[in-house]
Design an enzyme around this catalytic site. Structure first.
Site, PDB file in Angstrom:
ATOM      1  N   TYR A   1     -16.502 -13.322  10.953  1.00  0.00           N
ATOM      2  CA  TYR A   1     -17.891 -13.171  11.411  1.00  0.00           C
ATOM      3  C   TYR A   1     -18.557 -14.518  11.708  1.00  0.00           C
ATOM      4  O   TYR A   1     -19.588 -14.846  11.105  1.00  0.00           O
ATOM      5  CB  TYR A   1     -18.723 -12.407  10.365  1.00  0.00           C
ATOM      6  CG  TYR A   1     -18.024 -11.185   9.802  1.00  0.00           C
ATOM      7  CD1 TYR A   1     -17.926 -10.019  10.567  1.00  0.00           C
ATOM      8  CD2 TYR A   1     -17.459 -11.198   8.537  1.00  0.00           C
ATOM      9  CE1 TYR A   1     -17.270  -8.900  10.064  1.00  0.00           C
ATOM     10  CE2 TYR A   1     -16.811 -10.090   8.030  1.00  0.00           C
ATOM     11  CZ  TYR A   1     -16.714  -8.942   8.793  1.00  0.00           C
ATOM     12  OH  TYR A   1     -16.067  -7.849   8.278  1.00  0.00           O
TER      13      TYR A   1
ATOM     14  N   TYR B   1     -19.446   1.329   4.514  1.00  0.00           N
ATOM     15  CA  TYR B   1     -18.613   0.317   5.171  1.00  0.00           C
ATOM     16  C   TYR B   1     -17.164   0.796   5.132  1.00  0.00           C
ATOM     17  O   TYR B   1     -16.640   1.091   4.056  1.00  0.00           O
ATOM     18  CB  TYR B   1     -18.729  -1.066   4.514  1.00  0.00           C
ATOM     19  CG  TYR B   1     -17.821  -2.058   5.214  1.00  0.00           C
ATOM     20  CD1 TYR B   1     -18.179  -2.591   6.454  1.00  0.00           C
ATOM     21  CD2 TYR B   1     -16.579  -2.385   4.690  1.00  0.00           C
ATOM     22  CE1 TYR B   1     -17.323  -3.433   7.148  1.00  0.00           C
ATOM     23  CE2 TYR B   1     -15.716  -3.225   5.377  1.00  0.00           C
ATOM     24  CZ  TYR B   1     -16.093  -3.754   6.605  1.00  0.00           C
ATOM     25  OH  TYR B   1     -15.233  -4.582   7.292  1.00  0.00           O
TER      26      TYR B   1
ATOM     27  N   ASP C   1     -12.629   6.734   0.939  1.00  0.00           N
ATOM     28  CA  ASP C   1     -12.213   5.354   1.170  1.00  0.00           C
ATOM     29  C   ASP C   1     -12.350   4.603  -0.152  1.00  0.00           C
ATOM     30  O   ASP C   1     -13.440   4.217  -0.539  1.00  0.00           O
ATOM     31  CB  ASP C   1     -13.108   4.768   2.273  1.00  0.00           C
ATOM     32  CG  ASP C   1     -12.828   3.295   2.539  1.00  0.00           C
ATOM     33  OD1 ASP C   1     -12.082   2.668   1.751  1.00  0.00           O
ATOM     34  OD2 ASP C   1     -13.371   2.774   3.533  1.00  0.00           O
TER      35      ASP C   1
ATOM     36  N   LYS D   1      -7.086  -3.538  -0.197  1.00  0.00           N
ATOM     37  CA  LYS D   1      -7.625  -4.678  -0.942  1.00  0.00           C
ATOM     38  C   LYS D   1      -6.795  -5.082  -2.168  1.00  0.00           C
ATOM     39  O   LYS D   1      -5.913  -5.909  -2.038  1.00  0.00           O
ATOM     40  CB  LYS D   1      -9.081  -4.431  -1.282  1.00  0.00           C
ATOM     41  CG  LYS D   1      -9.949  -4.501  -0.009  1.00  0.00           C
ATOM     42  CD  LYS D   1     -11.371  -4.908  -0.243  1.00  0.00           C
ATOM     43  CE  LYS D   1     -12.005  -5.433   1.020  1.00  0.00           C
ATOM     44  NZ  LYS D   1     -12.924  -4.512   1.677  1.00  0.00           N
TER      45      LYS D   1
HETATM   46  C1  LIG Z   1     -12.757  -3.999   3.072  1.00  0.00           C
HETATM   47  C2  LIG Z   1     -12.932  -2.564   3.292  1.00  0.00           C
HETATM   48  C3  LIG Z   1     -12.339  -1.923   4.402  1.00  0.00           C
HETATM   49  C4  LIG Z   1     -11.558  -2.673   5.435  1.00  0.00           C
HETATM   50  O1  LIG Z   1     -10.398  -3.272   4.931  1.00  0.00           O
HETATM   51  P1  LIG Z   1      -9.720  -4.497   5.723  1.00  0.00           P
HETATM   52  O2  LIG Z   1      -8.475  -4.776   4.931  1.00  0.00           O
HETATM   53  O3  LIG Z   1     -10.712  -5.628   5.688  1.00  0.00           O
HETATM   54  O4  LIG Z   1      -9.441  -4.040   7.095  1.00  0.00           O
HETATM   55  C5  LIG Z   1     -12.522  -0.568   4.526  1.00  0.00           C
HETATM   56  N1  LIG Z   1     -13.247   0.138   3.627  1.00  0.00           N
HETATM   57  C6  LIG Z   1     -13.805  -0.443   2.560  1.00  0.00           C
HETATM   58  C7  LIG Z   1     -14.570   0.401   1.579  1.00  0.00           C
HETATM   59  C8  LIG Z   1     -13.679  -1.814   2.350  1.00  0.00           C
HETATM   60  O5  LIG Z   1     -14.274  -2.389   1.307  1.00  0.00           O
END
Ligand SMILES: *Cc1c(COP(=O)(O)O)cnc(C)c1O
Length: 434
Positions: free
Chosen positions: A28, A156, A257, A286
């Site tokens: 960013y 997000y 997610d 992550k």
């Molecule tokens: C970081 C994140 C993503 C994206 O993961 P990347 O490995 O950066 O592509 C998707 N969803 C959530 C909740 C996240 O914290």
């Protein structure tokens, strides 16, 4: 020819920095107005060592990922050992032990109904895969009307086009990409805060939306219990329970997610456990490899995988799918988690962060302070200017990277009480001066 490791200098010269500023796009950033940047020489335990010798206590776990700390002997050994047999092979038509072992552990650790594992390259890709699974599921059943997702504001889910479209429409990238992103259905972010008493009215907007749009919806996508960088909001698990009920009642898939919340961050292994909810499709990333390599997975139920598979194939297959180095280090990271020390560690961090950060709520510039598991958030009333604030944290000897109005930390689980106190003091020193 052997390589002399000392030859590969970690010193970053002024010329290197000038090149970096001019030619490298960081996360960013603008290449014509580059923000301050700090060259790192090494990282070990909970500390980053800058090339000028300064040490920073890391509050970010490199964006939620390095839960066991940096330069971990068992994780290092996993990668080193795996390089002896193979660094990579394609996953089309071939398989290997690191992928199989990792998939076994994931199927065993996650809610029981999640039985099929898709290996993706990054969190965003695992979200794309989850959305494609949901779409292909309905198409396999002959339903082509369903195309959209229902989600909440302040979410997000990643930076790729499909994932961006379900991120918060205001603080995400919707205005920048208007006309390009699919238009999904948004309702207000969950209003029942974590720990608050549940009231039925908290579900009103969501339940009207699903009632109105269910015939067009392939699924509902949510971050369970903790909304990450879209707002760092902690909401009642009861909301999630009610959403699951409505999804079942209206025949809509539930996609969770857990990329940020997974692997213990909120105090349970997965945040959905706090609500006793099992999604149809779940994304993990992550912390999966302990922050060593990029790897994510999308898990789904037999119902989803068999419906798609009985009618054809699932159409996704990245080049670096199930990379053996990444799978082997992830396997060992999960072994460390399965030893169970993380439970006490996360509880300890929760208590320490509450003690360290709560006093800030008295300041007039602070809107709210909240802590859940190993996540601490100081929400400011005004957005902080990263360009001025980032160097202030570095001066304090800590690595904290605020976003918008949010100053937040999610330390490695191994952080000691003394280091947590140091991190807390540094945050207080900076926030008091804002
Ligand atoms: C970081 C994140 C993503 C994206 O993961 P990347 O490995 O950066 O592509 C998707 N969803 C959530 C909740 C996240 O914290």
């Amino acid at each position: 020819m052997s390589i002399d490791l000392n030859e590969q200098s970690t010193i970053v010269s002024q010329d290197d920095l000038a090149f970096d500023a001019k030619h490298i796009w960081h996360s960013y950033t603008s290449v014509t107005h580059p923000p301050p940047i700090f060259p790192v020489a090494s990282a070990s335990g909970v500390r980053l060592t800058l090339t000028d010798g300064r040490e920073l206590v890391d509050g970010m776990s490199s964006w939620w990922s390095t839960i066991h700390g940096y330069n971990h002997p068992e994780l290092n050994a996993a990668i080193e050992k795996q390089t002896q047999s193979m660094a990579h092979v394609m996953f089309g038509g071939l398989t290997h032990k690191p992928a199989i072992e990792l998939a076994k552990k994931l199927v065993a650790m996650t809610p029981e109904a999640l039985t099929t594992v898709f290996f993706a390259d990054s969190g965003s890709v695992s979200v794309e895969v989850a959305i494609k699974m949901a779409i292909q599921y309905w198409r396999s059943l002959g339903n082509t009307r369903k195309k959209r997702l229902l989600t909440v504001r302040n979410g997000y889910h990643g930076d790729t086009l499909g994932a961006m479209a379900v991120c918060d429409p205001v603080n995400g990238m919707h205005s920048l990409f208007r006309g390009v992103l699919l238009e999904h259905v948004f309702v207000e972010a969950p209003q029942c805060r974590y720990g608050d008493v549940w009231e039925e009215r908290y579900l009103d907007e969501f339940s009207s939306a699903i009632r109105e749009h269910h015939e067009d919806l392939v699924g509902v996508i949510l971050e369970p219990v903790v909304q990450g960088v879209g707002g760092m909001r902690f909401y009642s698990p009861e909301y999630l329970r009610r959403v699951e009920e409505l999804c079942k009642a209206f025949g809509v898939l539930l996609l969770l997610d857990e990329i940020a919340t997974g692997f213990g961050r909120t105090g349970t292994l997965f945040a959905c456990e706090q609500a006793g909810v099992t999604p149809d499709i779940m994304c993990l990333g992550k912390a999966l490899t302990g922050g060593y390599m990029t790897l994510a997975v999308t898990l789904c139920t037999d119902e989803v995988s068999h419906t798609i598979s009985d009618n054809g194939v699932f159409m996704h297959g990245p080049t670096f799918m199930a990379n053996p180095l990444a799978c082997s280090v992830a396997g060992v990271s999960l072994d460390i988690l399965n030893r169970g020390e993380w439970r006490q560690q996360v509880k300890g961090i929760e208590a320490a962060l509450s003690e360290e950060l709560q006093p800030l709520v008295e300041l007039s510039c602070v809107a709210d302070v909240r802590v859940l598991g190993a996540i601490g958030v100081v929400e400011m009333k005004e957005p902080v200017d990263m360009k001025t604030v980032q160097p202030m944290f570095v001066e304090e000897g800590i690595w904290v990277r605020p976003f918008g109005r949010l100053v937040y930390v999610m330390p490695p689980y191994i952080m000691s009480r003394d280091d947590l106190a140091f991190l807390g003091q540094g945050i207080r020193n900076v926030v008091e001066r804002l």
